[in-house]
Scaffold this active site. Structure first.
Site, PDB file in Angstrom:
ATOM      1  N   ASP A 226      42.403  44.702  45.732  1.00 19.44           N
ATOM      2  CA  ASP A 226      42.297  43.537  46.592  1.00 19.44           C
ATOM      3  C   ASP A 226      43.700  43.035  46.935  1.00 19.44           C
ATOM      4  O   ASP A 226      44.576  43.833  47.254  1.00 19.44           O
ATOM      5  CB  ASP A 226      41.436  42.458  45.919  1.00 19.44           C
ATOM      6  CG  ASP A 226      40.932  41.403  46.890  1.00 19.44           C
ATOM      7  OD1 ASP A 226      39.896  41.620  47.524  1.00 19.44           O
ATOM      8  OD2 ASP A 226      41.601  40.357  47.029  1.00 19.44           O
ATOM      9  N   TYR A 374      44.743  33.936  52.856  1.00 23.50           N
ATOM     10  CA  TYR A 374      44.262  34.779  53.953  1.00 23.50           C
ATOM     11  C   TYR A 374      44.959  34.422  55.261  1.00 23.50           C
ATOM     12  O   TYR A 374      45.343  35.308  56.038  1.00 23.50           O
ATOM     13  CB  TYR A 374      42.742  34.636  54.102  1.00 23.50           C
ATOM     14  CG  TYR A 374      41.983  35.421  53.075  1.00 23.50           C
ATOM     15  CD1 TYR A 374      41.441  36.668  53.390  1.00 23.50           C
ATOM     16  CD2 TYR A 374      41.832  34.949  51.774  1.00 23.50           C
ATOM     17  CE1 TYR A 374      40.759  37.412  52.445  1.00 23.50           C
ATOM     18  CE2 TYR A 374      41.152  35.683  50.818  1.00 23.50           C
ATOM     19  CZ  TYR A 374      40.619  36.913  51.152  1.00 23.50           C
ATOM     20  OH  TYR A 374      39.964  37.659  50.205  1.00 23.50           O
ATOM     21  N   HIS A 431      34.231  46.955  43.890  1.00 22.01           N
ATOM     22  CA  HIS A 431      35.467  46.261  44.238  1.00 22.01           C
ATOM     23  C   HIS A 431      36.201  45.675  43.027  1.00 22.01           C
ATOM     24  O   HIS A 431      37.422  45.714  42.967  1.00 22.01           O
ATOM     25  CB  HIS A 431      35.126  45.140  45.226  1.00 22.01           C
ATOM     26  CG  HIS A 431      36.312  44.423  45.761  1.00 22.01           C
ATOM     27  ND1 HIS A 431      37.180  44.984  46.669  1.00 22.01           N
ATOM     28  CD2 HIS A 431      36.791  43.172  45.522  1.00 22.01           C
ATOM     29  CE1 HIS A 431      38.136  44.121  46.967  1.00 22.01           C
ATOM     30  NE2 HIS A 431      37.920  43.011  46.280  1.00 22.01           N
TER      31      HIS A 431
END
Length: 455
Positions: A226, A374, A431
Site C-alpha cells: 500500500d 491521498y 492486500h
C-alpha cells in the site's frame, strides 16, 4: 558511399542508445519543515524518547456513549456487502465493541513491543523497534524497516515480527534474523500530522531515512505494501546506496503499453511475457481490472479531492469510522467476500485485531490527516511527480498475493524495478499481507534476502 552511410547509421544508433538508455537517476535529498509555524532557528532535538500507549476511563466512557447513540439503518434485502458494510452485521461488531472488547487489554498488547518517538523535520515521529531476543554466536541482526498503508497501522506487523526477530522459535531457520523498525506514517496513529500542505510519500521517505540514520543504520532492508510500497520505493530512489534490498507486496505501475498488452493479452499473453498464472489473475479483464477498480476506488476519489469533508464525519462517529475502515478489510482481503453477509471479516482476522486498528485511528483522531495523504500524493493526477517516471535500481523482491486489488506481472515489475531478483506467486492472501498471512510474507522476505546475499 555505402561505407559512409553504414558509419552514419552506426553512429546514429550509438547516439540513440546513449541518449535513450536507462540512467540511474536518484531523487534529490532535500529537506523540509512540517511542524506548525516557521522553522525554528535552534537545532532540532534529535533525542529518541521512549513512548507508551495509554488510555483512560474517560476515553473509554466517551467511546461507549457515542456507540450507544448509533442510529441503525437497515440494509436492503440480500444486499450482503455489495452496498458497502452490511449494517446488520455491523450491529454484531458494535455489540462486541461496546460490551466485550477490552481496550485496556489491547493497550497492554500494543505495549509488548518497545515504542519510541523522535522529532524529524518538525514532526514527532512514532515507531516501534523490536530487537531479536537472542542471536547465534558471532551474528548481527539485519535491520528491516517495515511501512504500513491506509487504513492500516504499525499494528499490522505485530504477528509477522516474531517470524523475523525470533525465527527459530517459530519453525524457521536462524539463517536470517532481523531487528524490525515499524514507524507510523506522519498523520497516522501516534505520529504527528503535518501542519503544512504538500506532505507526500517522498517527504515521508526522507523522514524515515533520517530515522534509520538516527538509529545508527547506514545500510538496511525495507519492506512495504500500500502506501508503504510507495514510501519504500521512494527511499530506494532517494538513497539507493543505503538500501540493501527492497521488498514489496504491492506495486502501482502505469504505462500505456501495458494497457495495450492487457487488451491483447487474452489471446497473445505469451508474446507479452505473461505466464499462465498471470492470465488466471488478470482475466477476464473487465472483471479483474475495470469492474474491480470501479467498485473499490470510490473512497480514493473522495480522499484525493475533499478528504476533510468526509473526515469530519468519521472523526465524530466511532461507528461510522469502523464501518468505513473495516469494509476495506473485507473486500481488499478477498473481493468475493462481498457475497457474504458478514463480509468474511472473521475468516482471516479476529474482531479484537480489527477493532484495535480502528482504535488507533479513533483515539488519536487521525482519520482526517491519514486521508489527506491521498490528496498530497494523488490529487495532482497520475504521473504528476518525478518519482512516478523513475526506475528503481536497488535489488528488489516482490510477493504477488492472489487477492491483491490489481495483479502486477513480473514483466511489469522488471520495467520499473530492473534489479528484480525475486518474484513469488503467493499461495493465498490479499492486500493486508502482513496482517493476514504473516508467515507466508516472512518466508518470502527471507527468500529474497537469501537470493540477494548469494549474489
Amino acid at each position: 558511399m555505402w561505407l559512409e552511410i553504414l558509419l552514419a547509421v552506426v553512429l546514429g544508433f550509438v547516439l540513440y542508445w546513449f541518449i535513450s538508455r536507462d540512467k540511474e537517476e536518484t531523487l534529490p535529498l532535500e529537506s523540509g519543515w512540517w511542524g506548525p509555524g516557521t522553522r525554528p532557528t535552534a537545532r532540532e532535538d534529535e533525542s529518541i524518547r521512549p513512548f507508551k500507549v495509554e488510555t483512560s476511563d474517560e476515553e473509554i466512557n466517551d467511546l461507549h456513549q457515542r456507540i450507544d447513540k448509533f442510529r441503525f439503518t437497515p440494509p436492503l434485502e440480500d444486499s450482503r456487502f455489495h452496498y458497502g458494510f452490511n449494517s446488520t452485521y455491523l450491529k454484531k461488531v458494535i455489540s462486541y465493541w461496546r460490551n466485550e472488547f477490552d481496550w485496556k487489554k489491547q493497550v497492554d498488547i500494543l505495549n509488548r513491543y518497545p515504542h519510541f518517538k523522535t522529532k524529524i523535520e518538525g514532526l514527532d515521529v512514532h515507531f516501534i523497534h523490536v530487537k531479536p531476543p537472542e542471536l547465534p554466536s558471532g551474528r548481527r541482526p539485519k535491520p528491516l524497516l517495515m511501512v504500513h498503508g491506509w487504513p492500516g497501522s504499525f499494528y499490522e506487523f505485530y504477528k509477522i515480527i516474531p517470524f523475523l526477530t525470533d525465527p527459530k522459535s517459530h519453525g524457521l531457520s536462524d539463517e536470517h534474523v532481523f531487528e524490525v523498525i515499524c514507524p507510523s506514517i506522519p498523520g497516522y496513529g501516534f505520529s504527528e500530522a503535518s501542519s503544512k500542505k504538500g506532505f507526500n510519500s517522498v517527504a515521508t521517505a526522507r523522514i524515515f531515512y533520517k530515522l534509520m540514520l538516527r538509529l545508527g543504520f547506514q545500510e538496511f532492508y525495507i519492506q512495504g505494501g500500500d502506501w508503504g510500497a510507495l514510501i519504500c520505493t521512494n527511499m530506494a530512489q532517494l538513497v539507493p546506496s543505503h538500501v540493501k534490498g527492497l521488498h514489496l507486496n504491492m506495486a502501482l505501475i502505469l504505462r500505456n503499453v501495458f494497457t495495450l498488452t492487457l487488451l491483447l493479452g487474452r489471446r497473445f499473453g505469451g508474446l507479452f511475457g505473461y505466464t499462465e498464472r498471470d492470465m488466471e489473475l488478470m482475466y477476464p479483464f473487465k472483471e479483474k481490472f475495470f469492474y474491480s477498480l470501479m467498485r473499490e476506488s470510490g473512497y480514493m476519489h473522495i480522499q484525493c479531492t475533499k478528504p476533510d469533508t468526509v473526515g469530519c464525519a468519521l472523526n465524530d462517529s466511532p461507528v461510522g469510522l469502523a464501518a468505513y475502515i473495516l469494509e476495506k478489510f473485507s473486500t481488499w482481503t478477498n473481493s468475493e467476500y462481498r457475497y457474504l453477509e458478514d463480509g468474511g471479516l472473521e475468516r482471516k482476522f479476529s474482531l479484537d485485531d480489527l477493532l484495535t486498528n480502528v482504535m488507533l485511528y479513533w483515539t488519536t483522531g487521525t482519520i482526517v490527516s491519514s486521508q489527506r495523504y491521498y490528496k498530497e500524493n494523488l490529487g495532482q493526477g497520475w504521473q504528476a511527480h518525478k518519482h512516478e517516471r523513475m526506475k528503481v535500481y536497488v535489488p528488489t523482491g516482490f510477493a504477488a498475493f492472489p487477492s491483491e486489488l490489481v495483479h502486477v506481472p513480473e514483466k511489469w515489475m522488471k520495467f520499473k524495478y530492473p534489479k528484480l531478483i525475486s518474484y513469488s506467486y503467493m499461495a493465498r492472501g490479499g492486500h493486508f499481507a502482513a496482517f493476514e498471512e504473516p508467515e507466508l510474507l516472512a518466508r518470502d522476505i527471507r527468500k529474497f534476502v537469501s537470493l540477494l546475499e548469494q549474489q
